[in-house]
Each structure stands twice: as C-alpha cells, then as structure tokens.
Design a protein around this motif. Sequence first.
Motif, PDB file in Angstrom:
ATOM      1  N   TRP A 185       0.905  -1.185   0.229  1.00  0.00           N
ATOM      2  CA  TRP A 185      -0.033  -0.143   0.063  1.00  0.00           C
ATOM      3  C   TRP A 185       0.804   1.312   0.048  1.00  0.00           C
ATOM      4  N   ARG A 186       2.081   1.188   0.743  1.00  0.00           N
ATOM      5  CA  ARG A 186       2.968   2.255   0.580  1.00  0.00           C
ATOM      6  C   ARG A 186       3.435   2.711  -0.888  1.00  0.00           C
ATOM      7  N   ASN A 187       3.773   1.728  -1.522  1.00  0.00           N
ATOM      8  CA  ASN A 187       4.263   1.635  -2.816  1.00  0.00           C
ATOM      9  C   ASN A 187       3.197   2.294  -3.822  1.00  0.00           C
ATOM     10  N   GLU A 188       1.601   1.831  -3.506  1.00  0.00           N
ATOM     11  CA  GLU A 188       0.613   2.307  -4.179  1.00  0.00           C
ATOM     12  C   GLU A 188       0.280   3.745  -4.085  1.00  0.00           C
ATOM     13  N   PHE A 189       0.692   4.082  -2.765  1.00  0.00           N
ATOM     14  CA  PHE A 189       0.489   5.635  -2.367  1.00  0.00           C
ATOM     15  C   PHE A 189       1.402   6.329  -3.101  1.00  0.00           C
ATOM     16  N   GLU A 190       2.777   6.051  -2.975  1.00  0.00           N
ATOM     17  CA  GLU A 190       3.796   6.766  -3.732  1.00  0.00           C
ATOM     18  C   GLU A 190       3.758   7.155  -5.094  1.00  0.00           C
ATOM     19  N   GLN A 191       2.894   6.014  -5.748  1.00  0.00           N
ATOM     20  CA  GLN A 191       2.729   6.209  -7.089  1.00  0.00           C
ATOM     21  C   GLN A 191       1.798   7.426  -7.482  1.00  0.00           C
ATOM     22  N   SER A 192       1.102   7.830  -6.571  1.00  0.00           N
ATOM     23  CA  SER A 192      -0.024   8.775  -6.777  1.00  0.00           C
ATOM     24  C   SER A 192       0.419  10.309  -6.161  1.00  0.00           C
ATOM     25  N   LEU A 193       1.666   9.965  -5.572  1.00  0.00           N
ATOM     26  CA  LEU A 193       2.033  11.245  -4.603  1.00  0.00           C
ATOM     27  C   LEU A 193       3.008  12.098  -5.584  1.00  0.00           C
ATOM     28  N   LYS A 194       2.842  13.441  -5.452  1.00  0.00           N
ATOM     29  CA  LYS A 194       3.519  14.432  -6.259  1.00  0.00           C
ATOM     30  C   LYS A 194       3.087  15.758  -5.783  1.00  0.00           C
ATOM     31  N   ILE A 195       4.183  16.796  -6.052  1.00  0.00           N
ATOM     32  CA  ILE A 195       3.944  18.123  -5.764  1.00  0.00           C
ATOM     33  C   ILE A 195       3.771  19.008  -6.834  1.00  0.00           C
ATOM     34  N   LEU A 196       2.485  19.723  -7.256  1.00  0.00           N
ATOM     35  CA  LEU A 196       2.394  20.338  -8.428  1.00  0.00           C
ATOM     36  C   LEU A 196       1.648  21.566  -8.169  1.00  0.00           C
ATOM     37  N   ASN A 197       2.006  22.462  -8.895  1.00  0.00           N
ATOM     38  CA  ASN A 197       1.681  23.962  -8.820  1.00  0.00           C
ATOM     39  C   ASN A 197       1.341  24.245  -7.099  1.00  0.00           C
ATOM     40  N   GLY A 198       2.421  23.987  -6.400  1.00  0.00           N
ATOM     41  CA  GLY A 198       2.350  24.213  -5.007  1.00  0.00           C
ATOM     42  C   GLY A 198       1.647  23.565  -4.150  1.00  0.00           C
ATOM     43  N   LYS A 199       0.961  22.467  -4.585  1.00  0.00           N
ATOM     44  CA  LYS A 199       0.171  21.541  -3.739  1.00  0.00           C
ATOM     45  C   LYS A 199       0.761  20.172  -3.566  1.00  0.00           C
ATOM     46  N   VAL A 200       0.580  19.647  -2.461  1.00  0.00           N
ATOM     47  CA  VAL A 200       0.699  18.043  -2.275  1.00  0.00           C
ATOM     48  C   VAL A 200      -0.388  17.363  -2.868  1.00  0.00           C
ATOM     49  N   ILE A 201      -0.344  16.563  -3.649  1.00  0.00           N
ATOM     50  CA  ILE A 201      -1.425  15.749  -4.428  1.00  0.00           C
ATOM     51  C   ILE A 201      -1.075  14.384  -4.251  1.00  0.00           C
ATOM     52  N   GLY A 202      -2.321  13.711  -3.784  1.00  0.00           N
ATOM     53  CA  GLY A 202      -2.165  12.017  -3.702  1.00  0.00           C
ATOM     54  C   GLY A 202      -3.403  11.434  -3.464  1.00  0.00           C
ATOM     55  N   LYS A 203      -3.378  10.223  -3.241  1.00  0.00           N
ATOM     56  CA  LYS A 203      -4.594   9.556  -2.982  1.00  0.00           C
ATOM     57  C   LYS A 203      -4.358   8.384  -1.998  1.00  0.00           C
ATOM     58  N   VAL A 204      -4.957   8.076  -1.041  1.00  0.00           N
ATOM     59  CA  VAL A 204      -4.696   7.246   0.115  1.00  0.00           C
ATOM     60  C   VAL A 204      -5.352   5.812  -0.464  1.00  0.00           C
ATOM     61  N   PRO A 205      -4.533   4.850  -0.390  1.00  0.00           N
ATOM     62  CA  PRO A 205      -4.771   3.500  -0.712  1.00  0.00           C
ATOM     63  C   PRO A 205      -6.428   3.132  -0.124  1.00  0.00           C
ATOM     64  N   LYS A 206      -7.075   2.394  -0.702  1.00  0.00           N
ATOM     65  CA  LYS A 206      -8.324   1.823  -0.302  1.00  0.00           C
ATOM     66  C   LYS A 206      -8.132   0.944   0.780  1.00  0.00           C
ATOM     67  N   GLY A 207      -7.201   0.149   0.613  1.00  0.00           N
ATOM     68  CA  GLY A 207      -6.737  -1.129   1.649  1.00  0.00           C
ATOM     69  C   GLY A 207      -7.987  -2.018   1.688  1.00  0.00           C
ATOM     70  N   ASP A 208      -8.354  -2.270   2.921  1.00  0.00           N
ATOM     71  CA  ASP A 208      -9.378  -3.244   3.246  1.00  0.00           C
ATOM     72  C   ASP A 208      -9.798  -2.931   4.558  1.00  0.00           C
ATOM     73  N   THR A 209     -11.034  -3.398   5.123  1.00  0.00           N
ATOM     74  CA  THR A 209     -11.635  -3.058   6.253  1.00  0.00           C
ATOM     75  C   THR A 209     -11.028  -3.621   7.345  1.00  0.00           C
ATOM     76  N   GLN A 210      -9.951  -4.314   7.325  1.00  0.00           N
ATOM     77  CA  GLN A 210      -9.174  -4.765   8.790  1.00  0.00           C
ATOM     78  C   GLN A 210      -8.142  -3.459   8.885  1.00  0.00           C
ATOM     79  N   PHE A 211      -7.890  -2.724   8.082  1.00  0.00           N
ATOM     80  CA  PHE A 211      -6.499  -1.803   8.089  1.00  0.00           C
ATOM     81  C   PHE A 211      -7.372  -0.294   7.901  1.00  0.00           C
ATOM     82  N   THR A 212      -6.975   0.581   8.802  1.00  0.00           N
ATOM     83  CA  THR A 212      -7.184   2.059   8.605  1.00  0.00           C
ATOM     84  C   THR A 212      -5.990   2.509   7.941  1.00  0.00           C
TER      85      THR A 212
END
Length: 303
Positions: A210-237
């Motif tokens: 999930w960390r690798n998935e998160f880092e694929q979405s992570l970037k800084i663009l136009n002065g903003k930190v942009i990304g998406k939290v992995p969906k994961g599953d119900t056992q993990f927050t």
Amino acid sequence: MKLIGKTVWTSLLLVGIAVVQNGGSESEVLRLHVAEAAAKSAPASDYANHPAKDAILHGLQKGYLWKYPDGKFHPEQTVTQSQFVASLVAIRQVSEKESVPALAAGHWAKDIYERAQKAGILANVPVNPNKLLTKEEAALLVFNAWKPFRGEKMKGYTNTGALVTWGWMEPAPKGQAKFREDLPVTRGDAAKILRYLWQDKWQLELGTKWRNEFEQSLKILNGKVIGKVPKGDTQFTIRVSFVTSDDGRRGFLNGESFQVEVNSVKTTFVLSIRNNLDSTDAGIVYYDIPTLKREIKNKQFSL
C-alpha cells in the motif's frame, strides 16, 4: 500455497529431526515424510482442547509448523532449537545460505542452519540442534529473526522481558516472577509466538504494497501536495496526516484523494497503516516536503 511450496524442504527436515531424535535412521525420512503429510488431515487428537489450538492449526495450514511422524503435534513437549529455527526460517522464507562451521558436512540440520545463519537468526546463539529451549533462548532467536522488521529489543530488559512486554510471549504463571527466563518453551507456546511473527510479516508486506501504491500517486504540483490514500481493506485503517502551520491537523482516510497547499503545512507528513483488530502497525512512513523523501518509522521493539 507459495509459502508452503517454499518450505517443503523444511517439512522434510523436521520429520528427519523427529526420526533422529527418536532413534530412527535418516534413511527413513522420505517414507515418514509421506506418512506425516497424510497425518495432517487426521483429527487433532492431541491439541483439540489445547489453549494453543488455533495457533497450531494456523502454523500447520501455513506450512511453518509440522507434526511428528506419529501424526501428533505433541504441544506439551519442549520445543527444540532445530524445530524453532526451522519455523523461523520458513516464516522468513530464507533461501540463501552461509556456512555454519559448528555442523559437520552432511549433518542432518546443516541446510536449515545455513539458511538461518544467512538471515542473522543465529547471532550469539550456540548451535545445538537438539537443545530444549528456555524462554530466554527462544526470545533471542525471535529478536534475531525480526531485527530487519522491528529493530533491536528494548534496552534494560532480558530477551524474555522484552518479548513479554512486546506481547509476543506469555508471562510466567501467576505467583512467579513475570519474566522468568529459565522456563521451558513448549511446542504449544512456540506456536503462539510464531503466529505473531507470521501475522506481523504478512501485515508489513501488505503495508509495503500500500505504501508503494500511495507513492505512485504522490506528487507536488502547482504548490500543492497531491495524492490518494490507498483503499486497503476493512481490517486496516490507512491515514495520511498533515500538521498545519498553525499546529492544526488535516487527515485523509482509506480511498480519499487530497490536495494540500504546501505553504499551509509543516515540513513532514505521515502515512500510517494500522491493523484495526489489534492496533499494531503495518507501516508508518514520514515524508519530507518538498522533496517527498521518505523515512520508514515502523514501531520498533525498542519503543
């Protein structure tokens, strides 16, 4: 199935261990391996009502525990060094080897011990495959095996005290000193400890995914930190947390996307992955702003 496939050699070795320890010849190992495999489907007669039943079943199913050639698990027998080491090697999925001079060429335990040596499991451990383990000896093997994942043991504690405090080893029976290092570790006790290790490795591997998935979405663009939290599953927050410049907090949970102004937050933010069933962590990662350089801070044995 992948794990079980990789540990067939370990199952064969353990049956060999049982044969030799009970006076049999090593030539009987292959025949008894077949009998042992068939015995796994037999009723759990000797551990059906044992407190470690679930842990024993888990280990047998995942392929890091094995029965004796008589089809029984013998949960009240003291675990041997070779049995415990074989299970640690199976959970770690060690394939590379390093020489173990203490065992002669052709020794029945040499293969498993060479794998353990390569993984650092035998650090400061006198090699004695037939030795019946105390809590202190088993705890040392655990800390050696898990050093790459959780770091050093807590300072100021014996290995037993640290592992009991961590929650992976049961304290001594009521009325005795809590951290008695000299008590024997039964095969049932070992099954409970080893289940913690298997589950911890499993969740840390999920956390890495999930960390690798998160880092694929992570970037800084136009002065903003942009990304998406992995969906994961119900056992993990899974949570991404920012500390704002005014000491407030902004958080985003499983599956949520975010765009946060760089100038509105302090110099790091955190990705945390937590198991909802027992509050253990499957990953804690700090990211620097603006480089996005990461620092993994998974909970350590030393904390």
